[in-house]
Design a protein around this motif. Structure first.
Motif, PDB file in Angstrom:
ATOM      1  N   THR A   1       0.827  -1.221   0.000  1.00  0.00           N
ATOM      2  CA  THR A   1       0.000   0.000   0.000  1.00  0.00           C
ATOM      3  C   THR A   1       0.850   1.256   0.000  1.00  0.00           C
ATOM      4  OG1 THR A   1      -0.134  -0.063   2.414  1.00  0.00           O
ATOM      5  CG2 THR A   1      -1.908  -1.158   1.157  1.00  0.00           C
TER       6      THR A   1
ATOM      7  N   GLU B   1       2.357   1.007  -7.636  1.00  0.00           N
ATOM      8  CA  GLU B   1       1.833   1.953  -8.616  1.00  0.00           C
ATOM      9  C   GLU B   1       0.529   2.575  -8.166  1.00  0.00           C
ATOM     10  OE1 GLU B   1       3.111   0.879 -13.061  1.00  0.00           O
ATOM     11  OE2 GLU B   1       1.889  -0.684 -12.127  1.00  0.00           O
ATOM     12  N   ASP B   2      -0.202   1.857  -7.338  1.00  0.00           N
ATOM     13  CA  ASP B   2      -1.516   2.355  -6.896  1.00  0.00           C
ATOM     14  C   ASP B   2      -1.414   3.340  -5.745  1.00  0.00           C
ATOM     15  OD1 ASP B   2      -2.717   0.757  -8.793  1.00  0.00           O
ATOM     16  OD2 ASP B   2      -2.815  -0.971  -7.445  1.00  0.00           O
TER      17      ASP B   2
ATOM     18  N   ARG C   1      -1.114   6.557  -3.986  1.00  0.00           N
ATOM     19  CA  ARG C   1      -1.401   7.902  -4.483  1.00  0.00           C
ATOM     20  C   ARG C   1      -0.200   8.826  -4.342  1.00  0.00           C
ATOM     21  NH1 ARG C   1      -6.898  10.167  -2.114  1.00  0.00           N
ATOM     22  NH2 ARG C   1      -6.238  11.833  -3.530  1.00  0.00           N
TER      23      ARG C   1
ATOM     24  N   GLN D   1       2.197   8.118  -7.411  1.00  0.00           N
ATOM     25  CA  GLN D   1       1.713   8.106  -8.796  1.00  0.00           C
ATOM     26  C   GLN D   1       2.279   9.256  -9.623  1.00  0.00           C
ATOM     27  OE1 GLN D   1      -2.554   7.953  -8.787  1.00  0.00           O
ATOM     28  NE2 GLN D   1      -2.612   5.764  -8.229  1.00  0.00           N
TER      29      GLN D   1
END
Length: 279
Positions: free
Chosen positions: A192, A196-197, A199, A202
């Motif tokens: 987390t 890539e996810d 935030r 990104q």
């Protein structure tokens, strides 16, 4: 009249002459032989006249034949003169034709030289055009490289700025601010936080891979693309590279982009240094 006929006539005359003498001696009395011989005097005169007339006729015929031969010779002479004149005219005509052919040959030679000069001129123009095209192509490549380098420099600055300004990261109920080194040290396997996810990563990741995609698609030579890839590599820290590989480990497209731009050998070396046991 051939020689055989003349010989036969001469023999016949001799036989008659000899036979007449024998006949006279045989059948004519000796006392009448003188008188009988005188009888042939008129005959001799007659034959002498005939002979003279024949001689005159022969001379006239020969004279006529000579005149005809002379006319024939004159005609042949005139004909020969005409032939000589015709030969002279043909010779002159051949000479004129030879001169015309020589002039045509010289003209063809001049035309050939002119064509060779034009060919050489066209070749020189083609070479000059090729050099100009190469120069223009080189100038175009140089201009493209300068523009691409300027854009990549600006994007690297933007990447580094976003790397330094990672927003607050929520861990549990608290928000904390970590650097990339701290994220790798404290949460290397936290999906987390480093993915890539996430935030907070990104914007950085998108900027980094946008730079690589820009280099790949821009109109540059392969060696120029390699130079810009090396520029990005030099402006990417070891901790950045470790974080990038952890974040995109499930994205095959981005992993391939890293390999194409030369980051994989460096990442392998960093991985070996990290896993190597300390002595």
């Amino acid at each position: 009249m051939n020689k055989k006929t003349i010989a036969l006539i001469a023999i016949g005359i001799f036989v008659v002459w000899a036979g007449s003498g024998w006949a006279i001696n045989t059948w004519i009395n000796a006392s009448y032989r003188g008188t009988f011989g005188d009888m042939f005097g008129a005959v001799n005169a007659l034959f002498s006249g005939f002979a003279f007339a024949g001689l005159i006729y022969t001379i006239a015929v020969q004279r006529q034949e000579l005149a005809e031969q002379k006319n024939s010779i004159n005609m042949q002479t005139n004909e020969l003169k005409l032939q000589v004149e015709a030969s002279k005219m043909q010779t002159e005509e051949l000479a004129l034709q030879r001169e015309a052919i020589q002039m045509q040959t010289e003209e063809l030679g001049l035309q050939r030289k002119a064509i060779q000069m034009q060919t050489e001129e066209i070749k020189m123009q083609r070479e000059e055009t090729a050099r100009s095209a190469d120069q223009l192509e080189g100038q175009k490549n140089l201009l493209n490289l300068q523009m691409a380098t300027s854009i990549v420099d600006d994007l690297i600055i933007l990447k580094n700025k976003r790397c330094d300004e990672i927003p607050n990261i929520q861990i549990g109920l608290h928000y904390s601010r970590y650097s990339i080194s701290e994220l790798l040290e404290n949460y290397p396997y936290e999906e987390t936080l480093i993915s890539e996810d996430a935030r907070h990563l990104q914007s950085y990741l998108n900027t980094f891979f946008f730079i690589l995609e820009f280099i790949q698609k821009y109109d540059l030579e392969n060696n120029q693309k390699d130079m810009l890839s090396n520029l990005v590599n030099m402006n990417t820290t070891d901790n950045e590279l470790k974080l990038i590989y952890i974040a995109v480990q499930l994205n095959q497209h981005r992993l391939m982009m890293l390999r194409v731009h030369g980051f994989y050998p460096r990442h392998q070396k960093l991985t070996e240094e990290t896993t190597m046991p300390s002595i």
